[in-house]
Design an enzyme around this catalytic site. Sequence first.
Site, short mmCIF file in Angstrom:
data_model
loop_
_atom_site.label_atom_id
_atom_site.label_comp_id
_atom_site.label_asym_id
_atom_site.label_seq_id
_atom_site.Cartn_x
_atom_site.Cartn_y
_atom_site.Cartn_z
CB VAL A 190 41.45 31.81 46.48
CG1 VAL A 190 43.19 32.73 46.34
CG2 VAL A 190 40.48 33.14 46.54
CE1 TYR A 210 31.23 40.53 42.00
CE2 TYR A 210 29.78 42.21 41.89
CZ TYR A 210 31.03 42.77 41.72
OH TYR A 210 31.59 43.05 41.34
NE ARG A 221 33.57 44.29 33.67
CZ ARG A 221 34.50 44.13 34.25
NH1 ARG A 221 34.59 45.20 35.79
NH2 ARG A 221 35.35 43.48 34.91
N1 LIG Z 1 36.04 46.34 37.49
C1 LIG Z 1 35.46 47.10 38.57
O1 LIG Z 1 34.63 48.56 37.56
C2 LIG Z 1 35.41 46.91 39.40
C3 LIG Z 1 34.25 47.40 40.20
C4 LIG Z 1 34.06 46.71 41.49
C5 LIG Z 1 34.44 46.10 42.25
N2 LIG Z 1 35.44 45.38 41.14
C6 LIG Z 1 36.11 43.98 42.08
O2 LIG Z 1 37.97 43.88 41.74
C7 LIG Z 1 37.72 42.84 41.84
C8 LIG Z 1 38.63 42.26 40.33
O3 LIG Z 1 38.10 42.41 39.54
P1 LIG Z 1 38.28 43.13 37.41
O4 LIG Z 1 37.62 43.82 36.78
O5 LIG Z 1 39.75 43.10 37.96
O6 LIG Z 1 37.69 41.58 37.18
P2 LIG Z 1 38.54 40.40 36.66
O7 LIG Z 1 37.48 39.32 36.28
O8 LIG Z 1 39.57 41.11 35.14
O9 LIG Z 1 39.97 39.68 37.75
C9 LIG Z 1 39.40 38.53 38.55
C10 LIG Z 1 40.22 37.97 38.73
O10 LIG Z 1 40.45 37.21 39.88
C11 LIG Z 1 40.47 35.22 39.24
N3 LIG Z 1 39.55 34.93 40.43
C12 LIG Z 1 38.17 34.82 40.21
N4 LIG Z 1 37.59 33.63 41.51
C13 LIG Z 1 38.68 33.41 41.96
C14 LIG Z 1 39.35 32.30 42.97
N5 LIG Z 1 38.00 31.79 43.01
N6 LIG Z 1 40.66 32.24 43.05
C15 LIG Z 1 41.40 33.01 42.70
N7 LIG Z 1 41.30 32.96 41.55
C16 LIG Z 1 39.80 34.00 40.71
C17 LIG Z 1 39.67 35.25 38.05
O11 LIG Z 1 40.98 34.86 37.29
C18 LIG Z 1 40.72 37.04 37.50
O12 LIG Z 1 42.09 36.65 37.17
C19 LIG Z 1 36.64 41.30 42.35
O13 LIG Z 1 37.08 41.64 43.43
C20 LIG Z 1 35.72 43.41 41.81
O14 LIG Z 1 34.15 42.12 42.39
C21 LIG Z 1 35.41 45.25 40.54
#
Ligand SMILES: NC(=O)c1ccc[n+]([C@@H]2O[C@H](COP(=O)([O-])OP(=O)(O)OC[C@H]3O[C@@H](n4cnc5c(N)ncnc54)[C@H](O)[C@@H]3O)[C@@H](O)[C@H]2O)c1
Length: 329
Positions: free
Chosen positions: A60, A148, A189
């Site tokens: 994306v 980040y 994590r």
């Molecule tokens: N897990 C948490 O505790 C947490 C906390 C705060 C914020 N977030 C936010 O929630 C969202 C999801 O986090 P998560 O824990 O599921 O992480 P994750 O790494 O499991 O999932 C992120 C997904 O995004 C995809 N991705 C990354 N860059 C991409 C790109 N350029 N184009 C298309 N796909 C792409 C990855 O392949 C992955 O499937 C993120 O934006 C993260 O910043 C998560």
Amino acid sequence: MAKKTILITGAAGFIGSHLCERFLGEEFRVVGMDNLITGDLKNIEHLFKHADFEFYEHDVSTFVHVPGNLDYILHFASPASPIDYLKIPIQTLKVSSLGTHNLLGLARAKNSRILVASTSEVYGDPLVHPQTEEYFGNVNPIGPRGVYDEAKRFQEAITMAYHTFHGLETRIVRIFNTYGPKMRLNDGRVLPAFIGQALRGEDLTVFGEGQQTRSFCYIDDLVDGIYKLLFSDYAKPVNIGNNEEITIKEFAEEIIELTGTNQKIVYKSLPQDDPMQRKPDITKAQEVLGWNPKIKRSEGLKITYEYFKSLTKDDLYKKEHNTFEKYIR
Ligand SMILES: NC(=O)c1ccc[n+]([C@@H]2O[C@H](COP(=O)([O-])OP(=O)(O)OC[C@H]3O[C@@H](n4cnc5c(N)ncnc54)[C@H](O)[C@@H]3O)[C@@H](O)[C@H]2O)c1
């Protein structure tokens, strides 16, 4: 009545895959998008048989095209764990800046409402405790986590600018530590790290003296908060997280008890810019969305432990994600 269509970026990741399930369950047509840089198709393979689910493997951070009507967009694509974004810093900066810009443009073109995933990391190492949405944060832009934190801060700024200047319907969720099935055991994590160590019969590693605090929200509670926020009329950021705080040392002790491991806690030096305190003030979510976390840590941990126990030996010993190389430019 025609079903509403929602685009979910980061669909193959931990949170994105749960969102896909929830929206399919709510009778939406779900378009998943992911470049699989940290995600895994295994998380969504059970959805491919669903008539209302389609998937695009796409980065994306480059131009995003989705044919047809789009009512909602959830932008969840981004590496989220420190070991990922330290290894792929440029991709991390790009997905929340260029990627968010692309998706805001798509939202404008399709007249969709867009919700973006921000993070408690926008507060950095907070000097205010617990963190309210009004706190501006304490971030080191050039520290290791800056790639980040600052990308997410830019994401919030550009999302708000599209709201203010283009009148776009936008929502911003600031997510605090979330856990549950489909997290990667090896993503660095603390929760999967402890459970992974217990399952492999290793000692549990605590950084510093373990007095730093975290608060852990179970995935179903988070998804419920996101769902409520999307359908609210509130455009400013909202914290979603569990406000029950625990020190890392106490948490390690809980995991030892949960898993029945005979291992002990070992201490290592604290990484740079590791936040000492993390706890959301969730008054806004309570007042604006009527949302509260419902799942107790003991209950959520049990479900998550069962999930991790069901993984293969390969997953248990896999050290890191192996798809990075093709994305490093
Ligand atoms: N897990 C948490 O505790 C947490 C906390 C705060 C914020 N977030 C936010 O929630 C969202 C999801 O986090 P998560 O824990 O599921 O992480 P994750 O790494 O499991 O999932 C992120 C997904 O995004 C995809 N991705 C990354 N860059 C991409 C790109 N350029 N184009 C298309 N796909 C792409 C990855 O392949 C992955 O499937 C993120 O934006 C993260 O910043 C998560």
